[in-house]
Motif scaffolding. Structure first.
Motif, short mmCIF file in Angstrom:
data_model
loop_
_atom_site.label_atom_id
_atom_site.label_comp_id
_atom_site.label_asym_id
_atom_site.label_seq_id
_atom_site.Cartn_x
_atom_site.Cartn_y
_atom_site.Cartn_z
N ASP A 1 42.11 41.20 37.29
CA ASP A 1 42.75 40.50 38.41
C ASP A 1 42.00 40.88 39.68
O ASP A 1 42.43 41.74 40.46
CB ASP A 1 44.23 40.90 38.49
N LEU A 2 40.87 40.23 39.91
CA LEU A 2 39.94 40.69 40.94
C LEU A 2 40.46 40.58 42.37
O LEU A 2 40.12 41.42 43.20
CB LEU A 2 38.61 39.94 40.80
N PRO A 3 41.25 39.58 42.75
CA PRO A 3 41.76 39.58 44.13
C PRO A 3 42.59 40.83 44.45
O PRO A 3 42.48 41.40 45.55
CB PRO A 3 42.61 38.31 44.20
N VAL A 4 43.42 41.27 43.51
CA VAL A 4 44.20 42.50 43.73
C VAL A 4 43.27 43.70 43.77
O VAL A 4 43.42 44.59 44.63
CB VAL A 4 45.26 42.66 42.62
N LEU A 5 42.30 43.76 42.87
CA LEU A 5 41.35 44.87 42.85
C LEU A 5 40.55 44.91 44.14
O LEU A 5 40.34 45.99 44.73
CB LEU A 5 40.42 44.73 41.65
N GLN A 6 40.08 43.77 44.62
CA GLN A 6 39.32 43.73 45.87
C GLN A 6 40.12 44.32 47.02
O GLN A 6 39.62 45.15 47.79
CB GLN A 6 38.96 42.27 46.21
N SER A 7 41.37 43.91 47.14
CA SER A 7 42.20 44.36 48.27
C SER A 7 42.47 45.86 48.18
O SER A 7 42.36 46.58 49.19
CB SER A 7 43.52 43.59 48.28
N CYS A 8 42.81 46.36 46.99
CA CYS A 8 43.14 47.78 46.85
C CYS A 8 41.91 48.65 47.12
O CYS A 8 42.00 49.66 47.85
CB CYS A 8 43.69 48.05 45.46
N VAL A 9 40.76 48.29 46.55
CA VAL A 9 39.55 49.09 46.75
C VAL A 9 39.13 49.05 48.22
O VAL A 9 38.71 50.06 48.78
CB VAL A 9 38.42 48.59 45.83
N LEU A 10 39.25 47.89 48.85
CA LEU A 10 38.88 47.78 50.26
C LEU A 10 39.75 48.69 51.13
O LEU A 10 39.24 49.40 52.00
CB LEU A 10 39.00 46.33 50.72
N THR B 1 45.14 35.33 46.41
CA THR B 1 46.22 35.10 45.46
C THR B 1 45.87 35.76 44.14
O THR B 1 44.73 35.67 43.67
CB THR B 1 46.45 33.60 45.24
N SER B 2 46.83 36.43 43.54
CA SER B 2 46.60 37.11 42.27
C SER B 2 46.23 36.10 41.20
O SER B 2 46.86 35.06 41.06
CB SER B 2 47.85 37.89 41.86
N TRP B 3 45.19 36.43 40.42
CA TRP B 3 44.79 35.55 39.33
C TRP B 3 45.81 35.57 38.19
O TRP B 3 45.92 34.62 37.43
CB TRP B 3 43.43 35.98 38.77
N LEU C 1 32.11 39.97 46.77
CA LEU C 1 31.40 39.15 45.79
C LEU C 1 31.80 39.47 44.35
O LEU C 1 31.17 38.94 43.41
CB LEU C 1 29.89 39.36 45.94
N LEU C 2 32.81 40.30 44.15
CA LEU C 2 33.22 40.65 42.79
C LEU C 2 33.48 39.42 41.92
O LEU C 2 33.08 39.41 40.75
CB LEU C 2 34.47 41.55 42.83
N PRO C 3 34.14 38.38 42.42
CA PRO C 3 34.36 37.21 41.54
C PRO C 3 33.07 36.56 41.06
O PRO C 3 33.06 35.95 39.99
CB PRO C 3 35.16 36.26 42.44
N ARG C 4 31.99 36.68 41.82
CA ARG C 4 30.72 36.10 41.40
C ARG C 4 29.87 37.08 40.59
O ARG C 4 28.95 36.66 39.90
CB ARG C 4 29.91 35.65 42.63
N LEU C 5 30.19 38.38 40.68
CA LEU C 5 29.41 39.38 39.97
C LEU C 5 29.96 39.68 38.58
O LEU C 5 29.26 40.25 37.75
CB LEU C 5 29.37 40.69 40.78
N THR C 6 31.22 39.32 38.34
CA THR C 6 31.83 39.64 37.06
C THR C 6 31.14 38.88 35.92
O THR C 6 30.65 37.77 36.10
CB THR C 6 33.33 39.30 37.07
N ARG C 7 31.13 39.52 34.74
CA ARG C 7 30.45 38.92 33.60
C ARG C 7 31.29 37.83 32.94
O ARG C 7 30.79 37.09 32.10
CB ARG C 7 30.13 40.00 32.56
N THR C 8 32.58 37.77 33.26
CA THR C 8 33.45 36.74 32.69
C THR C 8 33.66 35.62 33.70
O THR C 8 33.52 35.81 34.92
CB THR C 8 34.82 37.33 32.32
#
Length: 581
Positions: A271-280, A79-81, A20-27
């Motif tokens: 770049d949240l898609p990349v961050l999501q994948s790496c953290v996961l 896909t990378s933003w 849910l990071l893309p929906r939780l981000t403040r930007t």
């Protein structure tokens, strides 16, 4: 089964937060993508709606989470933003690099642990009186954060001496410093834990009987080593988890193209898609390591896993050493003196004519790359770090007491196994880098040891006879909690929280080093280290000053904890002698 379900539920909740990071981000994610890919297009509502539809961000939170989970099941990481390219190939490549580095670091850790406990094993094999031999040096090394050791190795071994390359990945020489930076603290921790457990194993009746029966000393030593391993394996799992967090700082510093460096770059670029994948992937690596070590411990114990079949190792009573107490007081006085001297100076004054000036009467610790006084920035950074660490410690104390009282076991274990740096990456992905985000990231995981301590004390105290007597006399729940449970639980947990404050300060400094904490021009020890590291060859003092301060803070943590533990051991032994018939 209930415990396993709790762990699984906690893991799924963490995965859901990552999804849910893309929906939780403040930007607005659409604005981030527009600025990264289509800088020449105006941010009109139509353009932003088109980007949301194209990237699947036009639905609600459950829709976004469902699409992300469905992609995971098909091997699609999004896909990378920023680049517009699929994330999966880059993550697979970075995973291979990180696994290689973690494997080398684990080899360094195991070799160092074996070296630290070799003397104790030899003494046990020769049937001598066995005492722990690893000493304070191993404890101090274990307390040093990976980013600090990595920075010192880069500044001295690579830059000043030129023995090994400081950047890059691909040759064996380029892997030496990163592996040492990650492996030495882990190996020192494992070696000290093993060295502390071996004397208790050699003192057990079976070891004395085996020696009296003529069993070769080497075989007794091997059995003693196996006796201690089941208790040490969970710590090995936590060490591997720590390597996943340490990889972020080390890979970034040495320009290693692994998951850690990729995740940090993605967090800073939003770049949240990349961050999501790496953290996961890093999270799953930690979970897998914990599961493997628990399985190995059960295998080693075998039938002795049944309750009461194998007693716990009782560590020897530690003496209350005056030298340790004096050392802790001396280091604390040194930090206070440096802080007071720095607070009397202006940390933001820039003297362009004195850039990277050597230590002098005007600037006792020299100046940094902008001509700012290093002593001033060190003192103001200490005040900022200490105050933030105290605030975080207070918050974690309250959270630890509350969650420990309700026995949030699965949540506690999950938070305890999550490095603060990974939590910092997630918070940075939501709120962006900043001091409040760093404090929140550390607090999100630092409460777990206090909660575990609270649960243990709470359970023990509830089973005490005087609690049953108070209830039989008509005492209500609030009376029992206020007059019996709270006085028994609060003081030791409060002392535990105070002892953990320096470690919290080091965690905050690690996030500052990565650029996830206080932003320029605010003075902060970790950021000071990162900002001046490129100038270490010309002027080492702006690097060595914050590095020495962080090392002193780590040593202070160890000496204080050891001195307190020694005094507790003496007090416990004295009570035992008093009660003996």
């Amino acid at each position: 089964m209930k415990h396993l379900a709790g762990r699984l539920g906690t893991l799924l909740a963490v995965v859901a937060v990552i999804g849910l990071l893309p929906r939780l981000t403040r930007t607005d994610p659409a604005l981030t993508i527009l600025h990264a890919r289509y800088a020449d297009r105006p941010p009109t509502p139509e353009t932003l709606d088109a980007i949301r539809a194209e990237t699947g961000l036009d639905g609600g939170p459950l829709t976004v989470l469902g699409r992300w989970l469905a992609g995971l099941l098909h091997g699609d990481l999004g896909t990378s933003w920023v680049s517009g390219q699929p994330v999966a190939p880059d993550v697979r490549s970075a995973l291979g690099v990180s696994l290689t580095l973690m494997g080398l670091s684990l080899a360094v850790a195991l070799a160092l642990a074996a070296a630290l406990c070799a003397s104790t094993l030899r003494r046990g094999a020769r049937r001598r009186i066995v005492t722990a031999r690893a000493g304070a040096l191993a404890a101090v090394l274990a307390a040093l954060p990976e980013f600090l050791l990595a920075a010192v190795l880069a500044a001295i071994v690579a830059v000043r001496l030129g023995w090994l390359p400081a950047l890059g990945w691909g040759s064996p020489a380029q892997a030496v410093l990163p592996a040492l930076a990650m492996g030495v603290p882990a190996g020192a921790l494992l070696g000290r834990l093993l060295d502390d457990a071996l004397p208790a194993a050699f003192a057990e009746p079976w070891a004395r009987a085996a020696a009296a029966g003529g069993l070769p000393g080497r075989r007794v030593a091997r059995h003693a080593l196996r006796r201690t391993l089941p208790g040490l394996l969970p710590q090995l799992g936590l060490v591997v988890v720590g390597l996943t967090g340490g990889a972020v700082a080390v890979e970034t510093l040495y320009a290693v193209p692994g998951l850690g460096g990729t995740a940090l770059a993605a967090a800073l670029a939003q770049d949240l898609p990349v961050l999501q994948s790496c953290v996961l992937v890093l999270l799953l690596l930690g979970v897998l390591a914990g599961a493997v070590t628990r399985l190995a411990a059960r295998t080693l114990l075998g039938p002795a896993l049944r309750d009461g079949a194998l007693p716990a190792l009782v560590p020897p009573v530690l003496p209350a050493r005056r030298l340790l107490t004096a050392g802790a007081v001396l280091l604390a006085a040194l930090l206070v003196a440096v802080t007071v001297a720095g607070l009397l100076r202006d940390p933001l004054h820039v003297d362009a004519a004195a850039r990277l000036a050597a230590p002098s009467a005007a600037h006792p610790l020299g100046t940094d790359q902008l001509g700012r006084d290093v002593l001033a920035r060190l003192g103001h950074g200490a005040a900022r770090t200490v105050l933030t660490a105290l605030a975080v410690s207070a918050a974690t104390l309250l959270a630890g007491l509350a969650l420990g009282a309700v026995r949030a076991g699965a949540l506690t274990e999950s938070a305890n196994a999550l490095p603060a740096i990974l939590s910092g990456l997630v918070v940075a992905g939501i709120a962006g880098p900043g001091p409040w985000g760093a404090a929140l990231a550390v607090a999100a995981v630092a409460w777990a040891p206090l909660a575990a301590h609270t649960t243990a004390l709470y359970t023990q105290e509830k089973a005490a006879p005087h609690i049953a007597a108070a209830r039989a006399a008509g005492a209500g729940p609030w009376h029992v909690a206020r007059r019996h449970l709270l006085p028994a639980v609060l003081p030791p947990v409060l002392r535990h929280a105070v002892l953990r404050a320096p470690a919290i300060a080091l965690a905050l400094a690690s996030l500052g080093f990565l650029g996830l904490g206080a932003q320029p021009p605010a003075p902060e020890w970790g950021r000071m280290l990162a900002e001046n590291l490129p100038y270490a060859e010309r002027a080492p003092w702006p690097v060595l000053a914050p590095a020495a301060a962080l090392a002193v803070l780590g040593a202070l943590t160890v000496l204080t904890a050891t001195a307190v533990r020694g005094r507790k051991g003496i007090a416990t032994a004295a009570r035992g002698r008093t009660k003996a018939p």
